[in-house]
Design a protein around this motif. Structure first.
Motif, mmCIF file in Angstrom:
data_model
loop_
_atom_site.group_PDB
_atom_site.id
_atom_site.type_symbol
_atom_site.label_atom_id
_atom_site.label_comp_id
_atom_site.label_asym_id
_atom_site.label_seq_id
_atom_site.Cartn_x
_atom_site.Cartn_y
_atom_site.Cartn_z
ATOM 1 N N VAL A 9 0.878 -1.170 0.000
ATOM 2 C CA VAL A 9 0.000 0.000 0.000
ATOM 3 C C VAL A 9 0.917 1.221 0.000
ATOM 4 C CG1 VAL A 9 -1.791 1.265 1.225
ATOM 5 C CG2 VAL A 9 -1.818 -1.248 1.212
ATOM 6 N N LEU A 10 0.895 1.969 -1.091
ATOM 7 C CA LEU A 10 1.879 3.028 -1.334
ATOM 8 C C LEU A 10 1.198 4.376 -1.494
ATOM 9 C CD1 LEU A 10 4.917 3.671 -2.033
ATOM 10 C CD2 LEU A 10 4.270 3.304 -4.428
ATOM 11 N N SER A 11 1.498 5.305 -0.578
ATOM 12 C CA SER A 11 0.871 6.625 -0.665
ATOM 13 C C SER A 11 1.690 7.599 -1.503
ATOM 14 C CB SER A 11 0.690 7.206 0.742
ATOM 15 O OG SER A 11 1.948 7.515 1.312
ATOM 16 N N GLY A 12 3.016 7.469 -1.442
ATOM 17 C CA GLY A 12 3.897 8.474 -2.031
ATOM 18 C C GLY A 12 4.533 9.349 -0.974
ATOM 19 N N GLY A 13 4.263 9.023 0.307
ATOM 20 C CA GLY A 13 4.893 9.721 1.415
ATOM 21 C C GLY A 13 6.206 9.076 1.819
ATOM 22 N N MET A 14 6.884 9.673 2.795
ATOM 23 C CA MET A 14 8.198 9.189 3.232
ATOM 24 C C MET A 14 8.178 7.729 3.660
ATOM 25 S SD MET A 14 9.975 12.130 5.624
ATOM 26 C CE MET A 14 11.306 11.016 6.105
ATOM 27 N N ASP A 15 7.186 7.364 4.460
ATOM 28 C CA ASP A 15 7.191 6.043 5.083
ATOM 29 C C ASP A 15 6.980 4.926 4.061
ATOM 30 O OD1 ASP A 15 7.278 7.635 7.401
ATOM 31 O OD2 ASP A 15 5.096 7.590 7.576
ATOM 32 N N SER A 16 5.957 5.069 3.246
ATOM 33 C CA SER A 16 5.661 3.991 2.294
ATOM 34 C C SER A 16 6.692 3.926 1.166
ATOM 35 C CB SER A 16 4.239 4.127 1.733
ATOM 36 O OG SER A 16 4.080 5.307 0.980
ATOM 37 N N VAL A 17 7.271 5.074 0.795
ATOM 38 C CA VAL A 17 8.330 5.047 -0.229
ATOM 39 C C VAL A 17 9.568 4.339 0.323
ATOM 40 C CG1 VAL A 17 9.951 6.490 -1.538
ATOM 41 C CG2 VAL A 17 7.504 7.012 -1.576
ATOM 42 N N THR A 18 9.887 4.593 1.594
ATOM 43 C CA THR A 18 11.008 3.889 2.218
ATOM 44 C C THR A 18 10.747 2.383 2.234
ATOM 45 O OG1 THR A 18 11.452 5.815 3.618
ATOM 46 C CG2 THR A 18 12.460 3.734 4.272
ATOM 47 N N LEU A 19 9.541 2.000 2.616
ATOM 48 C CA LEU A 19 9.167 0.581 2.632
ATOM 49 C C LEU A 19 9.260 -0.023 1.238
ATOM 50 C CD1 LEU A 19 8.063 -1.547 4.727
ATOM 51 C CD2 LEU A 19 5.791 -0.991 3.841
ATOM 52 N N LEU A 20 8.845 0.737 0.229
ATOM 53 C CA LEU A 20 8.922 0.287 -1.162
ATOM 54 C C LEU A 20 10.350 -0.079 -1.544
ATOM 55 C CD1 LEU A 20 7.341 0.208 -4.037
ATOM 56 C CD2 LEU A 20 8.419 2.432 -4.380
ATOM 57 N N TYR A 21 11.286 0.808 -1.214
ATOM 58 C CA TYR A 21 12.680 0.555 -1.571
ATOM 59 C C TYR A 21 13.285 -0.569 -0.732
ATOM 60 C CZ TYR A 21 13.138 4.350 -4.905
ATOM 61 O OH TYR A 21 13.015 5.146 -6.025
ATOM 62 N N GLU A 22 12.900 -0.612 0.539
ATOM 63 C CA GLU A 22 13.486 -1.622 1.418
ATOM 64 C C GLU A 22 13.065 -3.043 1.027
ATOM 65 O OE1 GLU A 22 14.445 -2.280 6.136
ATOM 66 O OE2 GLU A 22 13.201 -0.587 5.514
ATOM 67 N N TYR A 23 11.832 -3.179 0.534
ATOM 68 C CA TYR A 23 11.302 -4.509 0.213
ATOM 69 C C TYR A 23 11.050 -4.697 -1.281
ATOM 70 C CZ TYR A 23 10.874 -5.350 5.176
ATOM 71 O OH TYR A 23 11.158 -5.537 6.506
ATOM 72 N N GLN A 24 11.698 -3.898 -2.107
ATOM 73 C CA GLN A 24 11.434 -3.924 -3.543
ATOM 74 C C GLN A 24 11.609 -5.309 -4.165
ATOM 75 O OE1 GLN A 24 14.761 -2.077 -6.020
ATOM 76 N NE2 GLN A 24 15.256 -1.215 -4.004
ATOM 77 N N ASP A 25 12.553 -6.084 -3.655
ATOM 78 C CA ASP A 25 12.810 -7.396 -4.247
ATOM 79 C C ASP A 25 11.679 -8.389 -3.996
ATOM 80 O OD1 ASP A 25 15.235 -6.485 -5.186
ATOM 81 O OD2 ASP A 25 16.399 -7.318 -3.531
ATOM 82 N N SER A 26 10.794 -8.066 -3.041
ATOM 83 C CA SER A 26 9.680 -8.953 -2.716
ATOM 84 C C SER A 26 8.355 -8.490 -3.312
ATOM 85 C CB SER A 26 9.521 -9.053 -1.188
ATOM 86 O OG SER A 26 10.690 -9.552 -0.586
ATOM 87 N N LEU A 27 8.357 -7.335 -3.990
ATOM 88 C CA LEU A 27 7.101 -6.704 -4.396
ATOM 89 C C LEU A 27 6.767 -6.932 -5.867
ATOM 90 C CD1 LEU A 27 7.572 -3.316 -2.513
ATOM 91 C CD2 LEU A 27 6.097 -5.233 -1.846
ATOM 92 N N ALA A 28 5.567 -7.435 -6.092
ATOM 93 C CA ALA A 28 5.055 -7.607 -7.447
ATOM 94 C C ALA A 28 4.120 -6.472 -7.843
ATOM 95 C CB ALA A 28 4.306 -8.937 -7.560
ATOM 96 N N LEU A 29 3.567 -5.764 -6.851
ATOM 97 C CA LEU A 29 2.531 -4.776 -7.128
ATOM 98 C C LEU A 29 2.509 -3.717 -6.032
ATOM 99 C CD1 LEU A 29 0.001 -4.012 -8.890
ATOM 100 C CD2 LEU A 29 -1.337 -5.452 -7.339
ATOM 101 N N ALA A 30 2.288 -2.466 -6.435
ATOM 102 C CA ALA A 30 2.053 -1.363 -5.502
ATOM 103 C C ALA A 30 0.674 -0.781 -5.782
ATOM 104 C CB ALA A 30 3.118 -0.288 -5.658
#
Length: 219
Positions: A9-30
């Motif tokens: 679940v990605l808002s575009g804020g600091m927290d979710s963008v950080t999570l996106l980058y930290e777990y990018q290798d596990s993510l198929a969809l945002a």
């Protein structure tokens, strides 16, 4: 090789963008949600930008009923955003009722439809006092309900639940994230205001992490 079995679940804020980058290798969809907030129009382009950069599929799902029927200062037409640091009295006005519950439910259904087994959420410890659907006491039973209610046992993964925004900024510093490409301010507009609680928290988090704040503020 890491299995891409996650949805964020990605808002575009600091927290979710950080999570996106930290777990990018596990993510198929945002997945981002356009729910009628004053800052949706500023956040969502950053969500798309980072997904395009990382090669992660991105969806924006409209939830116009929230803006039309719920009451919150965070929503268009909902009154002024309180100024000053977070406290229960002035930030209660920005609660969007059961927002994370609604978004997690949709994300869980989407994950089940795609055969994905994890939903990532970037709630953090600093939100807990004000926002009931960011607390561990909400995340734990929501995780269990989604696990039991999906045919492929989807799990809610919320790794920032017990850490602060300053800790998240430290993660982002190690990941090399440019926080100028994120949005926090609840007011929306051309520039982040610099004086609402989320702007203050943003500034303090980067200061704690030893990051020179790249944000252009109104004040």
């Amino acid at each position: 090789m890491t299995t891409k079995d996650g949805l964020i679940v990605l808002s575009g804020g600091m927290d979710s963008v950080t999570l996106l980058y930290e777990y990018q290798d596990s993510l198929a969809l945002a997945v981002s949600f356009d729910y009628g907030s004053k800052h949706n129009a500023r956040e969502l382009p950053y969500a798309r930008l980072h997904c395009e950069r990382l090669g992660i599929e991105h969806l924006t799902i409209p939830l116009s009923f929230i803006g039309q029927h719920f009451r919150s200062a965070l929503l268009e037409g909902g009154g002024a955003i309180p100024k000053g640091s977070y406290d229960e009295e002035n930030m209660a006005a920005t609660v969007v009722p059961f927002r994370n519950g609604i978004m997690l439910s949709i994300a869980a259904g989407l994950a089940e439809s795609r055969g994905l087994t994890k939903v990532y959420l970037a709630n953090h410890f600093g939100d807990h006092a004000i926002y009931p659907d960011c607390r561990a006491s909400f995340i734990r039973p929501m995780h269990e309900a989604i696990l039991q209610g999906t045919s492929n046992a989807v799990e809610v993964t919320a790794p920032y639940t017990d850490i602060s925004k300053g800790d998240i900024a430290r993660h982002g510093k190690l990941l090399g994230i440019n926080y100028a490409e994120t949005w926090s301010c609840y007011e929306g507009g051309d520039l982040q205001c610099g004086s609402c609680a989320t702007c203050i928290e943003r500034r303090e988090a980067m200061q704690e992490a030893g990051i020179e704040d790249p944000t252009h503020y109104k004040q």
